[in-house]
Design an enzyme around this catalytic site. Structure first.
Site, PDB file in Angstrom:
ATOM      1  N   GLY A   1       0.799  -1.206   0.000  1.00 36.73           N
ATOM      2  CA  GLY A   1       0.000   0.000   0.000  1.00 36.73           C
ATOM      3  C   GLY A   1       0.834   1.260   0.000  1.00 36.73           C
TER       4      GLY A   1
ATOM      5  N   VAL B   1       1.575   5.153   1.831  1.00 30.93           N
ATOM      6  CA  VAL B   1       1.578   5.796   3.143  1.00 30.93           C
ATOM      7  C   VAL B   1       1.538   7.309   2.956  1.00 30.93           C
ATOM      8  CG1 VAL B   1       2.784   6.071   5.340  1.00 30.93           C
ATOM      9  CG2 VAL B   1       2.908   3.893   4.122  1.00 30.93           C
TER      10      VAL B   1
ATOM     11  N   ASP C   1       7.153  -9.150   8.970  1.00 35.75           N
ATOM     12  CA  ASP C   1       7.679  -8.349   7.860  1.00 35.75           C
ATOM     13  C   ASP C   1       8.772  -7.402   8.345  1.00 35.75           C
ATOM     14  OD1 ASP C   1       7.825  -7.720   5.188  1.00 35.75           O
ATOM     15  OD2 ASP C   1       6.268  -6.188   5.257  1.00 35.75           O
TER      16      ASP C   1
END
Length: 686
Positions: free
Chosen positions: A374, A376, A489
């Site tokens: 995505g 930010v 992650d």
């Protein structure tokens, strides 16, 4: 003449003055009497029965309500608040220089809108200054700092158990002296005078409680006593500590209250307060205390409550159709996905409108990063003026969304100096948005992966500080929080730097959590190629040891200044960082792998230690990897590294390849195996 004398005069002489036909003075005298019934001050004492005319110095989330309550939270999220007596008090005797005896009485109430969810409490303090701009907004009661806290006495009413601060539980009273760690603490409660039995009290049970703080100059003793409002002061204090405050407090100091507004929407009210220097604090008339609002209800101006419906009705009647059209258009613009089960998460859910306005409509100028999961955006919340980072991700499938949101809200309760605070979430159409604290210095990867000479870099001391910080944060996630949190992650782009260049692990969008002592459940493989442990590629089961593996690659990445895989002209010519470091270690040239941009300005032994720890964390067999607790012991020099040769490590890696059906000519197992499928499927990873 101080106000107490005026008050006494008004009570004793008012009837006589009336009898003497002083009718012209009656309104003024009645107003004076009413005012002095709630507030009284003098040079060496004061008391407040409500705070309507208190003239306190307020900042942040602290307000005085219309009913006279001192509200330290004001329904705001992650903002610190302070309320101080407006003038400093002289604590030291001018002749002896010692801190004089003093006494404090406080009547307070903590109202928790969501029972069972812990939040930070409230603190009474004595400090040399009323400037707390450098205190953190979501930790340490908004007044204490992690490092230096000189000349500070804090009595904490704590309703959150922070293992990092060695809190005894989530319901205790503590004495803090120049430190974030309590000098002495005890579970909240009181001792009955008749039997001497200890009675527990729940601090956030919407119960009005009375707290006494007394210091004796001769015995240098601090006594802290707690009891319900309608129970007199017990003879035996809850806490009693011997400490000479002459070594702590300055000659003049400010006194007041401090708290941090939380996502759990907990309200911290102070109803009454009195202070006495070299005397007992004046008694507070509990019949004159302000009334508490109902649970979840914030006091609102009565005039507004009357005018607003009338104005709204008039507006609807006057512009009718136009209003309906505008509302429909507005709803389409800010429409969100809301389901019944989300109501329980309350303040953890942000409205799309607030996030839209905070990011100026998600404009490209506010875009601060983008990746496989995505984009930010930087934002500024309009009401609290808090800087935030909003991560927008797509979620095509509704399967597992409730479980995912539940974990996001749970992770939002994490509190650690090396973790980026996850504030909440928002759902709209096909999007999921996660809201974090904004880190002004951005992500670590931009400091260690660049080609231009004019870009900034980090020196070795800063890199080592970041490494130890992230290791501490992972230890908290794996062992010290109430549940086991697997991040899944870990990499340089997910490590953010705060104002002091301290590393904070962020991006908990893929994190999983489960109870201590249980096994994690299998799931689809998610993460980033180059950081995936071999067993995760085979089974899809994430665990703390798969985080350790990714942390090992992170150590090599930060120390060498290189990514896990360097692209060559063809797939066969790709260079894998772990192979490259192993080769140099085997040739006794390990120090040559350290980032050349450091220009030799680093501790060779320290850098080589980090590289060896990284290789140990990258061991192909999970059972041979260290835990994060062991990693911290290696980094701190408390435990020596186990002996292991590069030949042994290479043989074990190749053996793993053979067992998995990989070519033995390739040592860098999962990085080459792109055929295992996409790893960035959000909904499938939950």
């Amino acid at each position: 003449m101080c106000i107490e004398e005026l008050q006494l005069l008004s009570h004793k002489q008012l009837p006589a003055m009336i009898e003497m036909n002083c009718a012209p003075f009656l309104p003024s005298l009645l107003l004076l009497s009413l005012t002095l019934a709630t507030i009284a001050t003098c040079n060496d004492q004061f008391f407040f029965s409500g705070f309507t005319q208190s003239n306190l110095t307020l900042d942040g989330s602290a307000v005085v309500t219309q009913d006279g309550l001192l509200d330290m939270s004001n329904g705001t999220n992650n903002v610190k608040g302070h309320a101080l007596y407006p003038t400093p008090l002289r604590f030291r005797d001018s002749s002896t220089g010692k801190v004089q005896s003093f006494s404090v009485t406080i009547i307070f109430c903590i109202v928790n809108t969501y029972p069972g969810v812990a939040a930070n409490g409230v603190a009474f303090f004595i400090a040399p200054s009323k400037n707390f701009s450098d205190a953190l907004p979501a930790q340490y009661f908004g007044i204490l700092k992690q490092k230096s806290n000189d000349s500070l006495l804090v009595i904490e009413v704590d309703t959150f158990q922070d293992p990092e601060l060695q809190d005894i539980n989530d319901n205790h009273i503590g004495i803090d002296i120049n430190s974030i760690f309590s000098f002495q603490s005890h579970t909240a409660g009181f001792y009955e005078d008749s039997s001497g039995a200890f009675k527990n009290l729940t601090l956030n049970a919407q119960m009005e409680l009375q707290l006494w703080v007394d210091y004796d100059e001769e015995e240098t003793r601090i006594n802290v006593t707690l009891a319900p409002l309608h129970v007199g002061k017990p003879l035996k204090p809850l806490l009693s500590a011997t400490y000479d405050l002459s070594t702590v407090l300055t000659e003049t100091a400010y006194i007041g209250f401090s708290s941090t507004a939380e996502l759990t929407n907990t309200s911290h009210y102070v109803l009454g307060w009195s202070f006495g220097m070299n005397m007992q604090a004046p008694s507070i008339d509990i019949s004159k205390l302000p009334k508490l609002p109902s649970v979840g209800e914030k006091a609102q101006p009565k005039l507004l409550a009357i005018i607003l419906p009338i104005a709204t009705a008039a507006l609807i009647m006057s512009i009718g159709t136009l209003v309906i059209l505008m509302v429909r258009r507005r709803r389409r613009r800010y429409s969100e996905v809301r389901e019944d089960w989300e109501s329980e998460f309350g303040p953890h859910r942000f409205s799309y409108k607030d996030l839209f306005n905070a990011t100026q409509g998600f404009k490209s100028k506010n875009l601060v990063g983008a990746g496989g999961f995505g984009e930010v955006y930087k934002g500024l919340l309009q009401f609290s003026k808090k800087e935030i980072a909003v991560k927008r991700m797509s979620h095509e499938s509704r399967q597992g969304m409730k479980e995912f949101i539940t974990e996001v809200v749970s992770i939002g309760r994490l509190r650690h100096r090396n973790l980026v605070q996850l504030l909440g979430y928002c759902r709209r159409k096909g999007e999921l948005m996660l809201v974090y604290d904004y880190m002004s210095n951005g992500s670590l990867d931009k400091y260690i992966h660049y080609q231009q000479d004019d870009k900034p870099t980090l020196n070795w001391a800063q890199r080592f500080q970041v490494i130890k910080g992230i290791a501490t944060g992972l230890l908290y996630l794996h062992e010290k929080w109430e549940k086991v949190v697997v991040h899944r992650d870990i990499k340089a782009s997910n490590v953010l730097l705060d104002d002091e260049m301290n590393g904070r692990l962020g991006d908990f969008g893929l994190a999983r959590l489960y109870d201590h002592g249980t096994d994690p459940q299998s799931t689809h493989m998610v993460g980033t190629m180059g950081y995936l442990a071999p067993e995760l590629v085979r089974t899809g089961k994430a665990s703390p040891l798969t985080d350790v593996y990714a942390f090992g690659m992170f150590l090599l990445e930060v120390t060498c200044g290189q990514k896990p895989v360097r692209q060559g002209p063809t797939v066969e010519n790709q260079v894998f960082l772990v192979d490259w470091v192993l080769e140099h270690w085997n040739n006794r040239l390990l120090s040559r792998t350290v980032d050349a941009r450091l220009q030799g300005d680093y501790g060779v032994d320290e850098a080589c230690l980090v590289l060896k720890i990284g290789l140990l964390c990258l061991h192909p067999f999970p059972g041979s990897r260290p835990s994060m607790r062991q990693v911290m012991q290696y980094l701190d020099g408390e435990t020596p590294l186990p002996e292991m040769t590069t030949t042994q490590l290479s043989v074990e890696m190749q053996g793993l390849m053979q067992d998995s059906g990989f070519s033995t000519s390739v040592m860098s197992y999962p990085q080459l195996m792109s055929s295992f499928g996409a790893v960035s499927d959000l909904s499938g990873g939950r």
